[in-house]
Design an enzyme around this catalytic site. Structure first.
Site, PDB file in Angstrom:
ATOM      1  N   ASP A 257      11.651  30.148  11.498  1.00  0.00           N
ATOM      2  CA  ASP A 257      12.996  30.726  10.866  1.00  0.00           C
ATOM      3  C   ASP A 257      13.512  31.952  11.654  1.00  0.00           C
ATOM      4  OD1 ASP A 257      15.038  31.713   9.584  1.00  0.00           O
ATOM      5  OD2 ASP A 257      14.063  31.373   7.696  1.00  0.00           O
TER       6      ASP A 257
ATOM      7  N   TYR B  81      20.355  30.813   0.532  1.00  0.00           N
ATOM      8  CA  TYR B  81      21.511  31.732   1.030  1.00  0.00           C
ATOM      9  C   TYR B  81      22.770  32.110  -0.155  1.00  0.00           C
ATOM     10  CZ  TYR B  81      20.039  30.285   5.958  1.00  0.00           C
ATOM     11  OH  TYR B  81      19.282  30.243   6.915  1.00  0.00           O
TER      12      TYR B  81
ATOM     13  N   GLN C 260       9.122  28.042   7.578  1.00  0.00           N
ATOM     14  CA  GLN C 260       9.078  29.366   7.551  1.00  0.00           C
ATOM     15  C   GLN C 260       8.597  30.121   8.892  1.00  0.00           C
ATOM     16  OE1 GLN C 260       6.528  30.524   4.173  1.00  0.00           O
ATOM     17  NE2 GLN C 260       8.441  30.596   2.664  1.00  0.00           N
TER      18      GLN C 260
ATOM     19  N   ARG D 139      15.576  26.457   4.947  1.00  0.00           N
ATOM     20  CA  ARG D 139      14.718  27.337   4.545  1.00  0.00           C
ATOM     21  C   ARG D 139      13.669  26.613   3.468  1.00  0.00           C
ATOM     22  NH1 ARG D 139      17.623  33.199   4.586  1.00  0.00           N
ATOM     23  NH2 ARG D 139      17.086  33.755   6.705  1.00  0.00           N
TER      24      ARG D 139
ATOM     25  N   SER E  56      15.170  34.975   9.914  1.00  0.00           N
ATOM     26  CA  SER E  56      14.079  35.647   8.988  1.00  0.00           C
ATOM     27  C   SER E  56      13.699  36.617   9.988  1.00  0.00           C
ATOM     28  CB  SER E  56      13.276  34.800   8.181  1.00  0.00           C
ATOM     29  OG  SER E  56      13.928  34.204   7.097  1.00  0.00           O
TER      30      SER E  56
END
Length: 377
Positions: free
Chosen positions: A133, A233, A130, A125, A136
């Site tokens: 990901d 996380y 991004q 992350r 997400s």
């Protein structure tokens, strides 16, 4: 002149998996990079994508063996078993969600067969990753779906309604775990008109909760608690914090109509957040949606893909929540994979070349060996 890189897109074989790892949009862009794309017949049907749509985008469509023949990159949502990949090129990349801690035997088999397994769910992350990901993008949709699914079996309306016959009170929704899924659950419940509160072990989420118009519920009497682990996380908390959180939740949960739990710790069983005794304090007709049902459950008694009633409270959770929204989930997942391959595509090499930072984070197998540090133990 570099050899054209062949990219295979497989039909998903896992039970209940409706997503697909490429869309006509991403097929066109992968071909634009300099690759050729082959899609297994029927791969996109559950996501409302016909074979003809892939052909129109420039892909070949055929059987699994035809699609895999000589493929240097294999794309999947859930990683395929090594036995299916016999026709792929030696050392081919297998780019998918691998579940390496839950399906270690599959990782070992990919290594033994000489494939390079790349686990998209281990994407670090960091800012530049991004757009790659997958957790997400899929969690965002899952957070929305959780609220819609809970609202569907809740026997009352979400918003306050003032009518000539009387006033209906707004539903009270409590979100436990404020990652991507939790934030989207808060936003969706607010849009539906509920009174929303939320909690998390990470102190930094307080402002995020407030920014969405929800009430933060935090343990205030245990000093020095910070539940942020590597990569943003959540991490496991001390016994003292867990006791304090259990007391706080017990007093708050009894007043709620809908509870949504989203707590997951990568590589570990889901933490237990709600016990049977706490469920018993809730009002009859309340609903709990447990995101972690397939990972052992945040809530005592949840069973994936079933609605279980305990103490008059309905418990539910899907085995695969993003798969409940196959078209949108596939579109976002496919773009994640496209962004990943595009970021590392080397025109001189005729294909993607990983750097150390991301390569070491997501590479499970290489050269016949399992190489990921967390799997070497």
């Amino acid at each position: 002149m570099p050899v054209e890189r062949r990219i295979a897109v497989l039909k998903e074989r896992a039970s209940g998996e409706t997503r697909v790892s490429a869309t006509p949009e991403t097929v066109r862009k992968l071909i634009g990079l300099g690759g050729s794309v082959a899609v297994e017949a029927g791969a996109g049907l559950a996501a409302s994508i016909a074979d003809e749509d892939y052909r129109a985008a420039g892909a070949q469509v055929g059987t699994a063996d035809q699609v895999l023949a000589g493929a240097q990159i294999v794309l999947g949502v859930q990683a395929p078993d090594a036995v299916l990949l016999a026709q792929a090129a030696p050392g081919a990349w297998v780019v998918a969600i691998h579940d390496p801690f839950g399906r270690r035997e599959r990782v070992d088999a990919l290594a033994a067969a000489g494939f390079e397994g790349l686990a998209m769910e281990l994407m670090p992350r960091i800012t530049r990753a991004q757009s790659m990901d997958v957790l997400s993008s899929q969690s965002n949709l899952a957070g929305y779906k959780a609220v819609i699914a809970a609202a569907d079996i809740y026997g009352r309306a979400f918003p306050m309604m003032m009518t000539a016959a009387g006033t209906i009170s707004a539903a009270k929704v409590f979100v436990m775990g404020v990652g991507v899924a939790g934030l989207q659950a808060i936003a969706t419940a607010r849009r539906l008109g509920a009174q929303v509160s939320a909690t998390d072990v990470r102190a930094a989420t307080r402002e995020q909760i407030q920014s969405l118009g929800a009430k933060p519920i935090f343990v205030e009497n245990v000093a020095g608690i910070e539940g942020e682990g590597a990569g943003g996380y959540a991490t496991e908390m001390s016994d003292e914090y867990q006791r304090a959180q259990a007391e706080l939740v017990s007093s708050h949960i009894a007043k709620q109509d809908i509870v949504i739990t989203t707590a997951l710790i990568p590589g570990r069983a889901a933490p237990r957040l709600v016990t049977d005794a706490q469920i018993a304090t809730m009002k009859p007709g309340s609903v709990i949606f447990d995101f972690a049902a397939p990972q052992g459950g945040n809530v005592e008694g949840t069973v994936p893909d079933q609605v279980i009633e305990r103490h008059g409270v309905k418990l539910m959770g899907f085995a695969n929540t993003p798969a409940q929204l196959p078209a949108d989930a596939s579109a976002l997942y496919a773009r994640n994979l496209l962004n990943f391959l595009t970021a590392f595509w080397d025109k001189e090499q005729g294909g993607p070349v990983l750097d150390d930072e991301i390569g070491e984070a997501i590479r499970l197998t290489r050269g016949g060996q399992v190489v990921h540090p967390r799997l070497l133990g």
